[in-house]
Motif scaffolding. Sequence first.
Motif, PDB file in Angstrom:
ATOM      1  N   GLU A  68      43.264   1.664 -51.115  1.00 51.24           N
ATOM      2  CA  GLU A  68      44.725   1.658 -51.018  1.00 51.24           C
ATOM      3  C   GLU A  68      45.184   2.145 -49.648  1.00 51.24           C
ATOM      4  O   GLU A  68      46.134   1.602 -49.065  1.00 51.24           O
ATOM      5  CB  GLU A  68      45.331   2.542 -52.113  1.00 51.24           C
ATOM      6  N   GLN A  71      44.647  -0.564 -47.256  1.00 53.31           N
ATOM      7  CA  GLN A  71      45.699  -1.579 -47.403  1.00 53.31           C
ATOM      8  C   GLN A  71      46.926  -1.207 -46.579  1.00 53.31           C
ATOM      9  O   GLN A  71      47.552  -2.076 -45.949  1.00 53.31           O
ATOM     10  CB  GLN A  71      46.076  -1.729 -48.873  1.00 53.31           C
ATOM     11  N   ARG A 105      52.815 -11.565 -48.168  1.00 50.30           N
ATOM     12  CA  ARG A 105      52.903 -12.126 -49.517  1.00 50.30           C
ATOM     13  C   ARG A 105      52.087 -13.408 -49.625  1.00 50.30           C
ATOM     14  O   ARG A 105      51.362 -13.610 -50.606  1.00 50.30           O
ATOM     15  CB  ARG A 105      54.361 -12.392 -49.875  1.00 50.30           C
ATOM     16  N   ILE A 110      50.222 -11.466 -52.785  1.00 57.97           N
ATOM     17  CA  ILE A 110      50.828 -10.336 -53.477  1.00 57.97           C
ATOM     18  C   ILE A 110      52.318 -10.606 -53.605  1.00 57.97           C
ATOM     19  O   ILE A 110      52.864 -11.515 -52.966  1.00 57.97           O
ATOM     20  CB  ILE A 110      50.586  -9.007 -52.718  1.00 57.97           C
ATOM     21  N   SER A 111      52.994  -9.819 -54.424  1.00 54.70           N
ATOM     22  CA  SER A 111      54.428 -10.019 -54.622  1.00 54.70           C
ATOM     23  C   SER A 111      55.207  -9.533 -53.409  1.00 54.70           C
ATOM     24  O   SER A 111      54.712  -8.737 -52.594  1.00 54.70           O
ATOM     25  CB  SER A 111      54.900  -9.271 -55.872  1.00 54.70           C
ATOM     26  N   GLU A 114      55.564  -5.769 -53.575  1.00 55.83           N
ATOM     27  CA  GLU A 114      54.365  -5.046 -53.158  1.00 55.83           C
ATOM     28  C   GLU A 114      54.202  -5.074 -51.636  1.00 55.83           C
ATOM     29  O   GLU A 114      53.822  -4.063 -51.027  1.00 55.83           O
ATOM     30  CB  GLU A 114      53.134  -5.643 -53.836  1.00 55.83           C
ATOM     31  N   ARG A 117      56.626  -2.600 -50.290  1.00 54.47           N
ATOM     32  CA  ARG A 117      56.188  -1.235 -50.573  1.00 54.47           C
ATOM     33  C   ARG A 117      55.128  -0.779 -49.571  1.00 54.47           C
ATOM     34  O   ARG A 117      55.190   0.334 -49.042  1.00 54.47           O
ATOM     35  CB  ARG A 117      55.630  -1.154 -51.993  1.00 54.47           C
ATOM     36  N   ARG A 118      54.152  -1.641 -49.314  1.00 56.51           N
ATOM     37  CA  ARG A 118      53.098  -1.269 -48.376  1.00 56.51           C
ATOM     38  C   ARG A 118      53.647  -1.046 -46.972  1.00 56.51           C
ATOM     39  O   ARG A 118      53.261  -0.080 -46.300  1.00 56.51           O
ATOM     40  CB  ARG A 118      52.015  -2.355 -48.358  1.00 56.51           C
ATOM     41  N   ARG A 155      50.743   4.744 -55.019  1.00 55.51           N
ATOM     42  CA  ARG A 155      51.910   4.623 -55.898  1.00 55.51           C
ATOM     43  C   ARG A 155      52.674   5.932 -55.955  1.00 55.51           C
ATOM     44  O   ARG A 155      53.909   5.954 -55.876  1.00 55.51           O
ATOM     45  CB  ARG A 155      51.471   4.213 -57.301  1.00 55.51           C
ATOM     46  N   THR A 158      54.495   6.491 -52.756  1.00 61.42           N
ATOM     47  CA  THR A 158      55.730   5.713 -52.686  1.00 61.42           C
ATOM     48  C   THR A 158      56.864   6.418 -53.410  1.00 61.42           C
ATOM     49  O   THR A 158      58.009   6.438 -52.940  1.00 61.42           O
ATOM     50  CB  THR A 158      55.509   4.319 -53.287  1.00 61.42           C
TER      51      THR A 158
END
Length: 297
Positions: A68, A71, A105, A110-111, A114, A117-118, A155, A158
Amino acid sequence: MGTSAAVTLAPVIRPDDDDRRGYALELEDLLSRLQRLSATAAQDAALFGFGEASGFAGQVEEISRALEYLQLVAAGAVDRSRKEAANDGAPVADDGYRKTGDFLRDRLQISAAEAHRRLSLAGDVLLRTGMTGQPLPPVREELAAAVAAGSVPSRSATIISQALVRVRPFCDAETGARMEHALTRPAAEHDPDFLARIAKRWVDAIDQDGAEPTEELLRQLQGAFIRRPRHGLQHLEIFATTEQFEHLLTVMNTATNPRTTAAGAGGADGGGESAAPGGGDTAADERAGTEADGSAG
């Protein structure tokens, strides 16, 4: 693959002065070993006792937290390199995507949420670059160290980052740092659901009245909405400003007042024929009718 191989990874080969291997080669090597591990993991895990299964789950979670963080590093690197390429006028910047989030994306499947968020979290927990190119510490230094160490999942990070953004207009830097410290500690020991409740308490304590809504937000949210009936009851949801709510409350109180309802019903039963053309005193007319009935009796 034996049981021990299911829970242990060999050390990653590090580049040395004689034979330097890039990150791409290291990642390929790590990916190939993880794929070999995954090929027989389900069969091996079926033979685990509770202790082995628990240890296996813990190690896998540690690996996922490290991934993570990578990422976030990757998202930050893509965003930085795209911006630099755009500033330099390089052809690579013309990739057909308006924003880095759109590129991530499509490239990573990925959405959009997401990807956003990253990128947002990367901006808070990764090293920054100053105007003259000098390295700057992350915006959230304590949180950044915890995420990099793998003690706080992304998560939870965030949740902390978003909570700090919400209270930023209402507190000073010292209070914000205190809140970051108070949330980072439980984030390393508890699940994100518990952390979200703690973060909400901090936000409510600092911003007790909530943020003043903008005109655009009012246009999007305010209004009366008819929802799906449940258990034979109609469901009406209303979002209104304080002034609008006071008007609605006045109307509802008037409509449900027994005296007002009785007076309205009496007028409806009497019909328009009993009303004086000039609009006389209804109460006086009722008293006169009562007295007349008494005299007749």
